[in-house]
Design an enzyme around this catalytic site. Structure first.
Site, PDB file in Angstrom:
ATOM      1  N   LEU A  28      26.499  48.638  54.369  1.00  0.00           N
ATOM      2  CA  LEU A  28      26.917  47.879  55.547  1.00  0.00           C
ATOM      3  C   LEU A  28      27.307  46.461  55.134  1.00  0.00           C
ATOM      4  CD1 LEU A  28      24.309  49.051  58.207  1.00  0.00           C
ATOM      5  CD2 LEU A  28      26.419  50.156  57.425  1.00  0.00           C
ATOM      6  N   ALA A  29      28.549  46.096  55.451  1.00  0.00           N
ATOM      7  CA  ALA A  29      29.057  44.768  55.072  1.00  0.00           C
ATOM      8  C   ALA A  29      29.993  44.232  56.141  1.00  0.00           C
ATOM      9  CB  ALA A  29      29.776  44.853  53.730  1.00  0.00           C
ATOM     10  N   ARG A  35      26.355  31.786  58.893  1.00  0.00           N
ATOM     11  CA  ARG A  35      25.424  30.793  58.350  1.00  0.00           C
ATOM     12  C   ARG A  35      25.789  30.354  56.937  1.00  0.00           C
ATOM     13  NH1 ARG A  35      19.760  33.506  58.969  1.00  0.00           N
ATOM     14  NH2 ARG A  35      19.177  31.733  57.654  1.00  0.00           N
ATOM     15  N   LYS A  42      30.529  36.814  53.095  1.00  0.00           N
ATOM     16  CA  LYS A  42      29.147  36.661  52.662  1.00  0.00           C
ATOM     17  C   LYS A  42      28.802  37.554  51.477  1.00  0.00           C
ATOM     18  CE  LYS A  42      25.843  38.385  55.268  1.00  0.00           C
ATOM     19  NZ  LYS A  42      24.772  38.550  56.273  1.00  0.00           N
ATOM     20  N   GLY A  98      25.654  46.656  66.479  1.00  0.00           N
ATOM     21  CA  GLY A  98      24.362  47.025  65.920  1.00  0.00           C
ATOM     22  C   GLY A  98      24.482  47.887  64.669  1.00  0.00           C
ATOM     23  N   GLU A 176      11.612  46.559  66.470  1.00  0.00           N
ATOM     24  CA  GLU A 176      12.226  45.257  66.220  1.00  0.00           C
ATOM     25  C   GLU A 176      11.312  44.159  66.756  1.00  0.00           C
ATOM     26  OE1 GLU A 176      14.921  44.740  64.450  1.00  0.00           O
ATOM     27  OE2 GLU A 176      15.183  46.900  64.170  1.00  0.00           O
ATOM     28  N   ASN A 381      36.466  25.344   6.319  1.00  0.00           N
ATOM     29  CA  ASN A 381      35.749  24.196   6.888  1.00  0.00           C
ATOM     30  C   ASN A 381      36.740  23.359   7.702  1.00  0.00           C
ATOM     31  OD1 ASN A 381      33.021  22.415   6.471  1.00  0.00           O
ATOM     32  ND2 ASN A 381      34.805  21.110   6.695  1.00  0.00           N
ATOM     33  N   TYR A 391      49.862  24.424  22.594  1.00  0.00           N
ATOM     34  CA  TYR A 391      50.599  24.558  23.858  1.00  0.00           C
ATOM     35  C   TYR A 391      51.688  23.504  23.928  1.00  0.00           C
ATOM     36  CZ  TYR A 391      51.166  24.953  28.992  1.00  0.00           C
ATOM     37  OH  TYR A 391      51.651  25.142  30.265  1.00  0.00           O
ATOM     38  N   ARG A 444      50.738  11.700   6.067  1.00  0.00           N
ATOM     39  CA  ARG A 444      50.439  10.391   6.659  1.00  0.00           C
ATOM     40  C   ARG A 444      51.154   9.341   5.838  1.00  0.00           C
ATOM     41  NH1 ARG A 444      44.175  10.961   4.818  1.00  0.00           N
ATOM     42  NH2 ARG A 444      44.398  10.245   2.656  1.00  0.00           N
TER      43      ARG A 444
END
Length: 467
Positions: A28-29, A35, A42, A98, A176, A381, A391, A444
């Site tokens: 059951l969903a 809330r 939920k 219900g 209940e 390393n 990228y 460099r």
């Protein structure tokens, strides 16, 4: 590699035997879950990285159900999208009248089914396959109860429905809370809502339900009384309150998450992992751990993490969608993203991020580095501050670093590029072309020194400041 994955840590998983009678599962969903104050349905809020509904589906799958039906209502599109890839049927409860009315909506989806029906709730996600099997086994007991109810005894029974039963678990009725007398409210055995009923009984009993009660709803629990009126007994079995904890708010979601995590941590240690500060480690539903793994404080595992025997995950690391090989070291303060694959004895140190990359056996990426879309050879390393520039704003490219290569600190490897085995890249280099095996790449400008220039510069600036 020894690994353990615990999707259901609360009890030992039941053996996945083929059932003596066909089993159907109705979940059951349909509730709105107002809330939760969320645009997400939920039952789709995650626990340990998996929507709570799918936790339940996975547990039920261990019973080899012939059919699984999810009853939807508000937000049905989200729920249908979540279960469709699993081949699960759905049934719509257009009006919220219900729980009995909700189960009745599964009639068409179960047309022609002859067997045992297990009724579960999508917001009660931690029920284990073992407990589900106990319910089915009790339904098939020698006394053939019409209905089996899963009961529990919470610390504070509050407004839960009460199960009125004798010491042997033979039920008279379920009341209940809003309809219960003071004597009935004093009963501590409460109704979780979960039931097992034979298909031959279920819809016949549902057809007789009325809504003459305080809420004006068709209560599923009333089928117990209807069966009793026919002279047929029902039964209750019990489980712990944690297993049937429901989620109706963010606070309850956090509480269920905490229960799941606590049980998973205990299972990890029982299986041979060391957790230095267990309460600070957070697992995903599918985390796999080998033996003699050491996990330091404040480690978070996202979905898809696999940690092999003898690996160490140091403090404040995040591992998701990644594989960590035997004896490897990760962190502290490391992030392994999806596709990271650390081979045996590899090291990924502090403030290192790895994504969609292989770190070869014994290779070291010790600190302050980004490795993405790359193959790092065994024994290589990677110096501090190195990045793979993978990228260009439109496409991703791959970097290959050969076995035993040495990448000096603060280097940028601009993909696509290959560094040959045994090659050395000097610190501070920006490498845009392949480097041959055993070669030195020095990218460099030459260093230029101008004696006295700094002193003259300071004097000139101070004079300007005084003027």
């Amino acid at each position: 590699m020894t690994t353990h994955s615990n999707d259901q840590p609360f009890s030992a998983q039941s053996s996945a035997r083929i059932p003596a009678h066909p089993i159907a599962v109705v979940i059951l969903a349909a509730g709105k879950g107002t809330r939760m104050k969320s645009d997400l349905h939920k039952v789709l809020h995650p626990i340990a990285g998996r929507p709570m509904l799918l936790h339940l589906v996975a547990s039920a799958a261990a019973l080899h159900p012939a059919k699984t039906v999810v009853v939807t209502g508000a937000g049905r599109e989200q729920v249908e999208k979540a279960v469709a890839p699993l081949g699960i049927a759905t049934a719509l409860q257009a009006e919220q009248l219900g729980t009995g009315h909700a189960v009745a909506q599964a009639r068409e989806a179960l047309a022609g089914f002859d067997g045992d029906v297990l009724i579960l709730y999508g917001d009660v996600p931690l029920v284990t396959a073992a407990t589900m099997q106990r319910m089915i086994d009790r339904l098939e007991g020698d006394d053939t109860p019409a209905v089996v109810v899963l009961g529990f005894r919470p610390a504070n029974p509050g407004a839960y429905g009460r199960v009125i039963a004798d010491a042997a678990g033979r039920m008279d009725r379920i009341v209940e809370y809003k309809d219960a007398s003071e004597a009935e409210r004093a009963v501590t055995l409460c109704n979780s809502g979960l039931m097992a009923v034979r298909s031959t009984d279920l819809f016949a009993l549902l057809d007789r339900l009325g809504n003459d009660n305080a809420a004006g709803e068709y209560y599923l629990t009333d089928i117990v009384g209807l069966a009793g009126a026919d002279g047929r007994s029902s039964a209750v079995i019990e489980t712990g309150a944690d297993e049937v904890a429901g989620v109706n708010s963010r606070g309850e979601l956090a509480g269920v998450e905490a229960s799941w995590q606590a049980a998973r941590r205990a299972q990890a240690m029982a299986d041979g992992a060391t957790l230095i500060a267990p309460d600070t480690v957070w697992f995903s539903h599918d985390t796999q751990l080998g033996r003699d793994v050491v996990i330091e404080p404040n480690v978070v595992f996202g979905p898809g993490a696999r940690i092999a025997d003898g690996a160490t995950i140091h403090a404040f690391s995040h591992v998701e969608g990644a594989s960590v090989g035997m004896g490897a070291n990760v962190g502290p303060f490391a992030r392994l993203r999806p596709g990271a694959d650390l081979r045996a004895d590899a090291k990924v140190g502090n403030f290192v991020e790895v994504k969609k990359a292989i770190i070869g056996e014994g290779a070291k990426v010790s600190h302050l580095t980004y490795i993405g879309d790359a193959d790092i050879g065994s024994g290589a390393n990677i110096g501090a501050g190195t990045i793979t520039c993978n990228y260009d704003g439109y496409f991703k490219y791959r970097t290959v670093v050969g076995e035993g290569a040495f990448i000096g600190s603060n280097s940028a490897l601009v993909a696509p590029v290959t560094i040959g085995a045994g090659a050395i890249v000097a610190a501070g280099s920006v490498v845009t072309q392949d480097v041959e095996t055993d070669a030195l790449a020095l990218v460099r400008p030459s260093q230029i020194a101008k004696p006295g220039w700094a002193k003259r510069f300071r004097e000139r600036m101070l004079a300007r400041k005084r003027s």
